[in-house]
Design a protein around this motif. Structure first.
Motif, PDB file in Angstrom:
ATOM      1  N   ASP A   1      11.651  -2.184  -1.634  1.00  0.00           N
ATOM      2  CA  ASP A   1      10.648  -2.757  -2.531  1.00  0.00           C
ATOM      3  C   ASP A   1       9.337  -3.032  -1.799  1.00  0.00           C
ATOM      4  O   ASP A   1       8.265  -2.955  -2.388  1.00  0.00           O
ATOM      5  N   TYR A   2       9.445  -3.384  -0.526  1.00  0.00           N
ATOM      6  CA  TYR A   2       8.238  -3.837   0.178  1.00  0.00           C
ATOM      7  C   TYR A   2       7.801  -2.987   1.370  1.00  0.00           C
ATOM      8  O   TYR A   2       6.638  -2.673   1.493  1.00  0.00           O
ATOM      9  N   ALA A   3       8.717  -2.682   2.266  1.00  0.00           N
ATOM     10  CA  ALA A   3       8.180  -2.362   3.594  1.00  0.00           C
ATOM     11  C   ALA A   3       8.874  -1.269   4.401  1.00  0.00           C
ATOM     12  O   ALA A   3       8.388  -0.928   5.468  1.00  0.00           O
TER      13      ALA A   3
ATOM     14  N   GLN B   1       1.820  -4.055   8.050  1.00  0.00           N
ATOM     15  CA  GLN B   1       3.025  -3.359   8.536  1.00  0.00           C
ATOM     16  C   GLN B   1       3.654  -2.523   7.414  1.00  0.00           C
ATOM     17  O   GLN B   1       4.058  -1.370   7.629  1.00  0.00           O
ATOM     18  N   ALA B   2       3.719  -3.116   6.216  1.00  0.00           N
ATOM     19  CA  ALA B   2       4.279  -2.377   5.070  1.00  0.00           C
ATOM     20  C   ALA B   2       3.438  -1.122   4.810  1.00  0.00           C
ATOM     21  O   ALA B   2       3.966  -0.022   4.635  1.00  0.00           O
TER      22      ALA B   2
ATOM     23  N   ILE C   1       4.717   2.763   4.830  1.00  0.00           N
ATOM     24  CA  ILE C   1       4.588   3.586   3.608  1.00  0.00           C
ATOM     25  C   ILE C   1       3.750   4.837   3.933  1.00  0.00           C
ATOM     26  O   ILE C   1       4.086   5.952   3.540  1.00  0.00           O
ATOM     27  N   ALA C   2       2.676   4.636   4.715  1.00  0.00           N
ATOM     28  CA  ALA C   2       1.821   5.780   5.083  1.00  0.00           C
ATOM     29  C   ALA C   2       2.599   6.773   5.951  1.00  0.00           C
ATOM     30  O   ALA C   2       2.530   7.986   5.749  1.00  0.00           O
ATOM     31  N   THR C   3       3.368   6.252   6.909  1.00  0.00           N
ATOM     32  CA  THR C   3       4.123   7.145   7.806  1.00  0.00           C
ATOM     33  C   THR C   3       5.121   7.982   7.014  1.00  0.00           C
ATOM     34  O   THR C   3       5.221   9.199   7.197  1.00  0.00           O
TER      35      THR C   3
END
Ligand SMILES: NC(=O)c1ccc[n+]([C@@H]2O[C@H](COP(=O)([O-])OP(=O)(O)OC[C@H]3O[C@@H](n4cnc5c(N)ncnc54)[C@H](O)[C@@H]3O)[C@@H](O)[C@H]2O)c1
Ligand SMILES: N[C@H](CO)Cc1c[nH]c[nH+]1
Ligand SMILES: [Zn+2]
Length: 424
Positions: A356-358, A84-85, A89-91
Motif C-alpha cells: 500500500d505504501y512503500a 523512501q516510498a 516505487i520509482a525503482t
C-alpha cells in the motif's frame, strides 16, 4: 462477520459476491452529474462540492501559495518516509522499461514497437474516508517516468474547502502539473469533458468509491481511456497451521478500515488458526481508533474453514481478489496455481500495508473480480505502444506472394495491387 465451515462448492458463487450499491440509482446519478458538468462547467463543480462534500470552494484550482503552505505543515520524518516510498516505487516501475526489440520476421521485413507516453493524464486521489496521499506517489511517479507531459490531479476538499497538505506536498514532489479541489463522480466528469479551469485529459487513473468507479466506466463513452475499475479495497488471506493469527487479523483489518463497502476474506485449513484469527480480529477491532468503517466492512466479510490449500486457491481464483496474502509455509509451491489476483503477498512478513505504501509495487489495483481481466497500474498503463515496420525490396519480394494470395482470397484487390504494382 460471516462464518463458514467447509462450504460446498455450489455455495461459492454466493460467497464471492461483493457488497454493491444499487446499480440503477448510481447510473442515474452519474448521467445527471455528467450532464450538469457538461452544461455548467466550473459552476456545476462548485455546487457539487457544496452538495456532496459540504465544502465551500470559491476557486477549485489549488494555488501556488496553498502548495507552499502545505509543505511547511509536513514534518521532516514524514517527508523522509514519503521520499523512501517514492524511491522504491520509482525503482520498481523504472525496471518495467523495456528495450526496443527489432525483429526480422522474414528476410528484409523488420518489425518493432515503440512507446509513446499518453500526453495528458488525469489522476484521481481518494479523499472521502482518508486522504490517500500514497496514491499520488503510485500514479504520478510512473506517469513521470513514462514521460506524460501533463498530470492533472483531482481530489475532494474538506469542509473548509482545503486539500490535505500531504496530498499537496506529494503532488509537488512528484511533478503534478495542476491540482483541483473536486471529488467523486464530478471530478471524473470534469477530467473527461474539460471545464473552464480543468483540462480534458486522454486517460483517467486512480481508485475511488463506487461513485468514482461508475463515473470512470461512464467516461469512456466520451473517448477518454481509463486504467481499470479500482473500487472498494479487498483482501483475501489464505493461512495454514503455521500462520500467525494476530498477523492475519491485522491484515484483514487493514483493508476493512478503508470503508464500509470494503470486503475481506479469511480462509484457513487449520481449526486453531481459524478460531484464533476470528478472536484476534475482534480484539484488534476494539483497540483500533476510528474503527467504524472496519466494523461495517466486517459485516460483509467471510471467514472460511476449508479442507485443503488446493481448494482455497481454487476459491481465490474464483473470487479474484485485489490483494491475496499467502500466509503459508510452502508459498513457492502455490505460486503457479494463482490465476486471478491484483497483487500477491508471500509469507508471514509480507503485510499488505507494505504494498500500500512503500515496497515499490503499485497499489492501484482491480477490485470486484476484475483481476480476472485487468492488471494493476504499471509503467505500461501510461504509454501507448506503436508498431513500426520496414520492408526492403527484397523483403517485399519474399512476402509479396503471401500478401497477394490472402488479399485475393478476401476479395480485396486494391490490397493485392499495392504489392503487385511494386514488384512488376
Ligand atoms: N482498488 C484500489 O486500487 C484502491 C486504492 C486505494 C483506495 N481504494 C478505495 O477507494 C475508496 C475511496 O473512497 P472514499 O469514499 O474514501 O473516497 P473517494 O474520494 O473515492 O470518494 C469521495 C467522494 O464521493 C462522493 N460521494 C460520496 N457520497 C456520495 C453520494 N451519496 N452521492 C454522490 N457522490 C458521493 C463525494 O463527492 C466525495 O468527494 C475506498 O473504497 C478505498 O477502499 C481502492
Ligand atoms: N489498500 C489500498 C488499495 O486497495 C491502498 C491504500 C492507500 N493507503 C492505504 N492503502
Ligand atoms: Zn490500504
Amino acid at each position: 462477520m460471516k462464518i463458514y465451515r467447509y462450504p460446498t462448492k455450489n455455495t461459492w458463487t454466493d460467497l464471492v459476491k461483493r457488497p454493491v450499491l444499487e446499480q440503477k440509482e448510481i447510473s442515474g446519478l452519474i448521467t445527471e452529474i455528467f450532464t450538469e458538468v457538461e452544461k455548467n462547467g466550473d459552476k456545476a463543480l462548485i455546487e457539487f462540492n457544496r452538495k456532496f462534500d459540504k465544502a465551500e470552494t470559491v476557486s477549485i484550482k489549488v494555488s501556488d501559495v496553498e502548495i507552499q503552505e502545505a509543505e511547511k505543515q509536513i514534518n521532516d520524518e514524514l517527508k523522509q518516509a514519503i521520499q523512501q516510498a517514492k524511491e522504491n516505487i520509482a525503482t520498481f516501475h523504472a525496471s518495467q522499461k523495456q528495450e526496443i526489440q527489432k525483429i526480422e520476421t522474414t528476410k528484409g521485413v523488420v518489425c518493432w514497437r515503440e512507446n509513446r507516453a499518453v500526453e495528458r493524464v488525469g489522476i484521481y486521489i481518494p479523499g472521502g474516508t482518508a486522504p490517500l496521499f500514497s496514491t499520488v506517489l503510485m500514479l504520478a511517479v510512473p506517469a513521470n517516468l513514462a514521460g506524460c507531459k501533463e498530470i492533472i490531479l483531482c481530489t475532494p476538499p474538506d469542509k473548509n474547502g482545503n486539500i490535505n497538505p500531504a496530498i499537496l506536498y506529494a503532488a509537488k514532489l512528484c511533478g503534478v502539473s495542476e491540482i483541483f479541489k473536486i471529488g467523486g463522480a464530478q471530478a471524473v466528469a470534469a477530467m473527461a469533458l474539460g471545464t473552464e479551469s480543468i483540462p480534458e485529459v486522454n486517460k483517467i487513473f486512480g481508485p475511488g468509491n463506487q461513485f468514482v468507479v461508475a463515473a470512470k466506466e461512464y467516461a469512456q463513452r466520451y473517448g477518454v481511456a481509463i486504467d481499470m475499475p479500482a473500487g472498494p479495497s479487498e483482501v483475501l488471506v489464505i493461512a495454514d497451521e503455521q500462520a500467525v493469527p494476530e498477523f492475519c487479523a491485522a491484515d484483514l483489518l487493514s483493508q476493512a478500515e478503508h470503508g464500509s463497502d470494503s470486503q475481506v476474506v479469511f480462509i484457513t485449513t487449520d481449526l486453531k488458526v481459524f478460531e484464533e484469527t476470528i478472536e484476534a480480529v475482534g480484539q484488534q477491532l476494539r483497540d483500533l481508533p476510528r474503527n467504524e468503517f472496519a466494523g461495517q466492512a466486517l459485516e460483509n466479510s467471510s471467514f472460511i474453514l476449508m479442507n485443503s490449500l488446493e481448494e482455497a486457491l481454487e476459491f481465490s481464483n474464483l473470487y479474484a481478489p485485489e490483494h491475496l496474502i499467502l500466509a503459508i509455509n510452502d508459498f513457492e509451491k502455490y505460486i503457479p496455481e494463482i490465476q486471478n489476483a491484483g497483487s500477491v503477498f508471500l509469507g508471514n512478513y509480507s503485510c499488505e500495508s507494505a504494498g500500500d505504501y512503500a515496497s515499490g509495487t503499485n497499489h492501484t489495483l482491480p477490485t470486484n473480480a476484475y483481476a480476472k481481466n485487468y492488471s494493476g497500474v504499471s509503467l505500461d498503463s501510461f504509454v501507448k505502444k506503436i508498431t513500426f515496420q520496414h520492408l526492403s525490396k527484397e523483403g517485399l519480394q519474399n512476402l509479396g506472394k503471401t500478401i497477394e494470395l490472402m488479399a485475393e482470397a478476401e476479395g480485396l484487390f486494391a490490397h493485392k495491387n499495392a504489392v503487385s504494382i511494386r514488384l512488376k
